[in-house]
Design an enzyme around this catalytic site. Structure first.
Site, short mmCIF file in Angstrom:
data_model
loop_
_atom_site.label_atom_id
_atom_site.label_comp_id
_atom_site.label_asym_id
_atom_site.label_seq_id
_atom_site.Cartn_x
_atom_site.Cartn_y
_atom_site.Cartn_z
N ARG A 261 -25.25 -2.09 7.36
CA ARG A 261 -24.93 -3.47 7.04
C ARG A 261 -25.22 -4.41 8.21
O ARG A 261 -25.16 -5.63 8.06
CB ARG A 261 -23.46 -3.56 6.64
CG ARG A 261 -23.12 -2.79 5.38
CD ARG A 261 -21.71 -2.25 5.37
NE ARG A 261 -20.68 -3.25 5.44
CZ ARG A 261 -20.03 -3.77 4.39
NH1 ARG A 261 -20.35 -3.35 3.17
NH2 ARG A 261 -19.10 -4.66 4.53
N GLU B 133 -19.21 -5.59 10.04
CA GLU B 133 -20.09 -4.83 10.93
C GLU B 133 -21.14 -5.71 11.60
O GLU B 133 -21.44 -5.54 12.78
CB GLU B 133 -20.77 -3.71 10.13
CG GLU B 133 -19.85 -2.59 9.69
CD GLU B 133 -19.08 -2.90 8.43
OE1 GLU B 133 -18.22 -2.09 8.04
OE2 GLU B 133 -19.33 -3.98 7.81
N LYS C 170 0.85 -1.19 0.00
CA LYS C 170 0.00 0.00 0.00
C LYS C 170 0.89 1.24 0.00
O LYS C 170 1.82 1.35 0.79
CB LYS C 170 -0.91 0.00 1.23
CG LYS C 170 -2.04 1.01 1.16
CD LYS C 170 -3.03 0.81 2.31
CE LYS C 170 -4.19 1.78 2.20
NZ LYS C 170 -5.18 1.61 3.28
#
Length: 628
Positions: free
Chosen positions: A403, A375, A287
């Site tokens: 969610r 979640e 990243k």
């Protein structure tokens, strides 16, 4: 580097131009693509590190596949800036995330190259599978590729998609972009599994050759493919001395490979392109690749704000005399409460830095849990903790809490468990747009029995509500607050109980009553201050559920005109609750509701969006003057 010095990138408007380059030119194109992203984001902030990490994947995909006819489904648009630049939007990229400009995440409404909305994680495999099945049913010669990160792979929907992909005829390719990061460092068993997953390079090379030979011989038809895959898996397990979860699902696994070797990626993708059946290509990436500051601190450089592209120095505003962010007040207060109450624990789905639960993690690491991008699990896990005596503060961004709606109802509310839900980023969040606005939490949760729902007008109220929520026998308790800075520099205050279901009269008046919920009440207060010639009463409702019946009774008796203001959808929200209460109790005032419309609000600064939807100071003043 100036745009006109990006020699290869300046030749590319659409992927068809990219395909005119030679393979040997692609590494330099990747360098130029990264430079363009760094230059643009240094002055127009956005999500930097993720897009830098997938430059080679992006270039290789558009080089090998015939997009937009072939489908690339991105999982979370943080990584798709290079994709936007290569698909006809380079000249508009300076408008990215600005009002009226390019959207913050890929959207089919913006470009035919954007195949699906991708503001939330873990949906790419399911969406791509649907597209692959549709292509097969329609007899279209279309390739479909899902690009998912290792963090998003921890989400339950990703596993549901994998499970279905293994049992539904399709030729989809899943690219697993494994950089050991989501926004913060990845966590959980999938992370550990991917770290240990290795494949014998000699075996991989041999299998590629065998697969190509078998494909030419017609030996990979659907009725024979699965048996051959199982034989391949058995041989592979014997060679590598390990089992593979993907191949256990009859999804052919290739990798891991270097995700930054673009020439090798092109070769591999060409070999996999026409291979039948579901496949997964595992790529290791870094990243922030290619920009040293981002490589060294990927979490900070996920969305770093403005910075000097040459030196890597971030341009950070002096906030010493400004109020802290609501999330930081949450984090500091949670630590204070945890010191006082040994039952308190913290739970967050992959956002410890964003929600400031890292403050608790640093001092009490055994009492804070990052459960990954999950979640629903975060809520049910919290329910389990609460069932056996602990007191979880479950912090989820409001938009992501959507969610976990079933989990909130089924796994917490029905049993009345003492879970404290702290919904960060509630209301309009700004440049991240429709997928990230916390617009629906009030309307969605208001009908659910057993819930207490509150929103603090300022940081003092946030601290008091957090203290109140952790007192014995409170049941499930929702506290919502916005992104960004609060209003009080002196934000620390005594931790005191607030009587549940009570509001506050902030200002008395006789002409009209203004009822607000949460920090938008500060905007309403400013509007009222600019109308000194009007006698306007201001009430902070504070609790959406239970409502303060005594206060509403006073308002119903005294006022024939009421204005409600909320930073959430009007349909079913706080204003609707006030109308229902007044009707049920025989009052008939004229009520004007200000809030978010019955449409998705796009991106822009919070101030711009509040003006558009009519909840900024000027809009409130206009409504209050209408009764003159």
């Amino acid at each position: 580097m100036e745009k006109d010095r990006l020699d290869l990138l300046s030749q590319i408007r659409y992927p068809e131009d990219l395909r005119k380059l030679s393979v040997d030119e692609l590494p330099e194109l990747c360098n130029e693509l990264r430079q363009d992203i760094v230059d643009e984001l240094s002055v127009n902030p956005g999500h930097l590190a993720s897009s830098l990490g997938v430059a080679e994947i992006t270039v290789a995909l558009h080089y090998v596949y015939n997009t937009p006819e072939d489908r690339i489904v991105w999982d979370v648009g943080h990584q798709a800036y290079g994709h936007k630049i290569l698909t006809g939007r380079r000249e508009q990229f300076a408008t990215n995330r600005k009002l009226g400009g390019l959207r913050p995440f890929p959207s089919p409404e913006e470009s035919e190259y954007d195949t699906f909305v991708c503001g939330h994680a873990s949906n790419s495999i399911s969406a791509a599978l649907g597209m692959a099945v549709a292509a097969k049913m329609e007899g279209r010669d279309r390739h479909v590729v899902a690009v998912i990160g290792d963090g998003a792979m921890s989400g339950g929907l990703a596993f549901e998609g994998l499970n279905n992909a293994s049992a539904t005829p399709n030729d989809m390719l899943i690219i697993l972009n494994d950089n050991n990061m989501s926004i913060d460092r990845s966590v959980g068993g999938m992370k550990q599994y991917l770290l240990s997953l290795n494949t014998n390079e000699t075996y991989n090379a041999l299998r590629f050759k065998v697969s190509q030979w078998m494909h030419r011989k017609g030996m990979l038809e659907e009725d024979r493919r699965k048996g051959l895959i199982r034989l391949s898996n058995a041989v592979k397990s014997a060679i590598s001395h390990q089992q593979n979860i993907f191949e256990g699902l009859d999804i052919r696994y290739f990798g891991p490979f270097d995700g930054h070797n673009v020439k090798e990626l092109v070769r591999i993708l060409r070999q996999l392109k026409d291979m039948k059946g579901p496949k997964l290509l595992h790529l290791h990436t870094t990243k922030g690749k290619g920009y040293e500051p981002a490589e060294k601190a990927a979490t900070i450089w996920h969305a770093p704000g403005k910075f000097d592209a040459e030196t890597g120095e971030r341009i950070v505003k002096d906030t010493s005399n400004q109020p802290p962010k609501y999330q930081d007040v949450f984090g500091e207060t949670l630590l204070e409460l945890a010191r006082l109450n040994p039952r308190i624990v913290g739970v967050t789905p992959a956002m410890p830095t964003g929600c400031s639960m890292n403050i608790l993690m640093q001092e009490m690491p055994d009492r804070a849990f990052d459960v990954g991008i999950a979640e629903g699990h975060a809520v049910t896990f919290s329910g389990g903790l609460a069932k056996d005596g602990l007191l979880p503060f479950c912090n989820i961004y409001s938009a992501f809490a959507q969610r976990a709606y079933d989990n909130i109802i089924h796994d917490v509310a029905i049993l009345g468990l003492n879970v404290v839900f702290c919904f960060d980023r509630a209301g309009l969040v700004g440049e991240d747009g429709a997928t990230h606005h916390g617009a629906f939490d009030l309307a969605a949760l208001r009908p659910v029995p057993n819930l207490t729902i509150a929103s603090p007008m300022d940081e003092h109220e946030l601290r008091r509500l957090m203290f109140t929520a952790q007192l014995p026998d409170r049941g499930p308790f929702v506290i919502r607050y916005p992104r960004g800075n609060g209003v009080k520099v002196d934000w620390r205050c005594p931790l005191e109980e607030v009587a549940v279901g009570t509001g506050r009269k902030l200002r008395d008046g006789t002409d009209v009553a203004v009822i607000t919920l949460g920090p938008i009440g500060n905007t309403a207060a400013q509007a009222i201050d600019e109308l000194p010639d009007r006698s306007i009463a201001h009430y902070d409702l504070r609790f959406l559920k239970p409502l303060d019946g005594q206060m509403l009774d006073e308002i119903g008796r005294r006022f024939s005109r009421i204005v409600t203001v909320e930073d959430g959808v009007r349909n079913g929200g706080m204003g609707s609750a006030v109308i229902e209460w007044m009707n049920d109790h025989g009052y008939r005032p004229h009520i004007v509701r200000l809030g978010l419309p019955d449409s998705f609000v796009e991106h822009g600064t919070v101030a711009q969006l509040q003006a558009i939807v009519g909840i900024d100071k000027e809009s409130i003043i206009k409504v209050l003057r209408e009764g003159e």
